[in-house]
Write an enzyme that holds these catalytic residues in place. Structure first.
Site, PDB file in Angstrom:
ATOM      1  N   LYS A 164       0.886  -1.168   0.000  1.00 40.22           N
ATOM      2  CA  LYS A 164       0.000   0.000   0.000  1.00 40.22           C
ATOM      3  C   LYS A 164       0.921   1.214   0.000  1.00 40.22           C
ATOM      4  O   LYS A 164       1.559   1.523   1.015  1.00 40.22           O
ATOM      5  CB  LYS A 164      -0.906  -0.006   1.241  1.00 40.22           C
ATOM      6  CG  LYS A 164      -1.764   1.249   1.325  1.00 40.22           C
ATOM      7  CD  LYS A 164      -2.584   1.326   2.612  1.00 40.22           C
ATOM      8  CE  LYS A 164      -3.053   2.746   2.830  1.00 40.22           C
ATOM      9  NZ  LYS A 164      -3.825   2.908   4.074  1.00 40.22           N
ATOM     10  N   GLY A 210      -8.273   9.163   9.226  1.00 34.59           N
ATOM     11  CA  GLY A 210      -8.644   9.340  10.625  1.00 34.59           C
ATOM     12  C   GLY A 210      -9.695  10.401  10.877  1.00 34.59           C
ATOM     13  O   GLY A 210     -10.047  10.658  12.023  1.00 34.59           O
ATOM     14  N   ALA A 248      -9.515   5.352   3.519  1.00 37.85           N
ATOM     15  CA  ALA A 248      -9.424   6.451   4.483  1.00 37.85           C
ATOM     16  C   ALA A 248     -10.641   7.364   4.502  1.00 37.85           C
ATOM     17  O   ALA A 248     -11.285   7.604   3.490  1.00 37.85           O
ATOM     18  CB  ALA A 248      -8.187   7.314   4.251  1.00 37.85           C
ATOM     19  N   GLY A 249     -10.928   7.859   5.694  1.00 35.32           N
ATOM     20  CA  GLY A 249     -11.979   8.862   5.878  1.00 35.32           C
ATOM     21  C   GLY A 249     -13.342   8.304   6.230  1.00 35.32           C
ATOM     22  O   GLY A 249     -14.256   9.055   6.550  1.00 35.32           O
ATOM     23  N   ASN A 254      -9.647   1.871   9.273  1.00 33.76           N
ATOM     24  CA  ASN A 254      -8.958   1.481  10.496  1.00 33.76           C
ATOM     25  C   ASN A 254      -9.606   2.112  11.725  1.00 33.76           C
ATOM     26  O   ASN A 254     -10.216   1.462  12.560  1.00 33.76           O
ATOM     27  CB  ASN A 254      -7.476   1.878  10.394  1.00 33.76           C
ATOM     28  CG  ASN A 254      -6.604   1.293  11.509  1.00 33.76           C
ATOM     29  OD1 ASN A 254      -5.432   1.057  11.296  1.00 33.76           O
ATOM     30  ND2 ASN A 254      -7.141   1.025  12.686  1.00 33.76           N
ATOM     31  N   THR A 255      -9.528   3.461  11.788  1.00 37.24           N
ATOM     32  CA  THR A 255      -9.930   4.171  13.000  1.00 37.24           C
ATOM     33  C   THR A 255     -11.388   3.904  13.396  1.00 37.24           C
ATOM     34  O   THR A 255     -11.691   3.742  14.582  1.00 37.24           O
ATOM     35  CB  THR A 255      -9.711   5.685  12.815  1.00 37.24           C
ATOM     36  OG1 THR A 255      -8.398   5.898  12.289  1.00 37.24           O
ATOM     37  CG2 THR A 255      -9.833   6.420  14.136  1.00 37.24           C
TER      38      THR A 255
END
Lengths: 262, 65
Positions: free
Chosen positions: A97, A158, A185-186, A207-208
């Site tokens: 990645k 994040g 992301a986001g 992830n977050t």
């Protein structure tokens, strides 16, 4: 049809980051509960006699999932290429990645360096998963550099904002109908993920939103169901929105309807 | 001689990258290395000489997003 990256079938459209969990056990339980078959990992400096990487590596191996190492934090082509090479040896995979970051406040991809690093790594035998903006010109350059997967950001890493530019994301899907597209992301809520999947995105990487949930294990299941629902909706063909009402109940035979007074 | 290991100034007697990794207690640990910004594959550590002011990176698997 099953999701495929570089000829390898992946059994789930939810891809999960491994950072920020309250404990290794919760990370492990959340991955299992989510049904994810691909996790992202990283490389970081190891202090003398620390051996902190060993335990993490054992945990990941036990999960029996595909591993996608990242080049998080790299700001130059050279840093990203060397980090990718170290990751390939450590994780025994040629998948990477690729992140080349423009600045710390937005963690926005530095797209010029990204394209250059992607070309170098593809020529070196890597299978590159570029973390990118939704810019079509950049996307074309990445495909030209050998990328067979594209991973546009939904919003800054994040931030949990969901898709900041849905119109451009739709355009990108239409423009690249045959390339696996991953929102990377986001994403903050399962509804964000479902929205992207309804547009026809092939997978979601986050992830977050799971790691920082009150109950990461339950949130893993929530994202799994939302992503499956969004995919089914896309495959089913969504109705077009209309400006005005259109009755769903048949009009013919409506009681008390008097033709003379109509 | 004086070198940088993971960004920190350090003194070492090690002549090669392999000797340095052993001296730091990494032994058979799952690590990867770079010297002055260039990746050094594990089999090449034993023949990679360390020079004054070299900058060495030693990394291991870690959580990532």
């Amino acid at each position: 049809m099953m999701l495929e990256f570089y000829g390898t079938e992946i059994g789930s459209r939810l891809l999960i980051g491994t950072a920020l969990y309250p404990s290794p056990q919760i990370l492990s339980d959340a991955v299992v509960a989510s049904g994810s078959k691909l996790v992202t990992v990283s490389v970081r400096r190891e202090a003398a006699r620390a051996r902190s990487g060993q335990g993490f590596w054992e945990l990941i191996k036990q999960l029996d999932v595909h591993v996608l190492p990242n080049t998080a934090g790299c700001k130059t082509v050279k840093e990203a290429v060397t980090t990718a090479q170290m990751a390939r040896e450590l994780f025994e995979t040629d998948w990477i990645k690729l992140e080349v970051i423009a600045n710390d406040d937005t963690l926005q991809p530095e797209v010029f360096g990204l394209v250059e690093a992607a070309r170098i790594l593809n020529e070196d035998g890597f299978k590159v998963f570029p973390y990118m903006t939704e810019d079509l010109g950049v996307a074309e350059k990445l495909v030209g550099a050998g990328c067979e997967v594209l991973m546009p950001w939904g919003a800054p890493i994040g931030s949990g904002q969901g898709l900041a530019n849905p119109s451009a994301m739709k355009t990108m899907r239409a423009y690249f109908p045959d390339i696996p597209l991953v929102v990377d992301a986001g994403i903050g809520a399962p509804s964000h993920a479902a929205f992207a999947m309804e547009m026809g995105y092939d997978a979601i990487l986050l992830n977050t939103a799971i790691a920082k949930a009150g109950d990461p294990v339950k949130m893993g299941r929530a994202f799994s169901q939302a992503i499956e629902a969004g995919r089914l909706a896309y495959e089913s063909g969504l109705m077009e929105p209309r400006d005005m009402a259109s009755p769903s109940t048949p009009v013919a035979g409506t009681p008390f309807f008097n033709i003379d007074s109509a | 001689m004086k070198i940088l290991i993971n960004g920190e100034a350090t003194r070492t007697q090690a002549k090669t990258l392999a000797e340095l990794c052993t001296a730091l207690g990494h032994g058979l640990d799952k690590i990867a290395t770079a010297r002055n910004g260039d990746f050094v594959p594990a089999p090449e550590r034993a023949k990679t000489l360390i020079n004054e002011n070299d900058s060495i990176e030693i990394v291991a698997p870690r959580q990532g997003g």
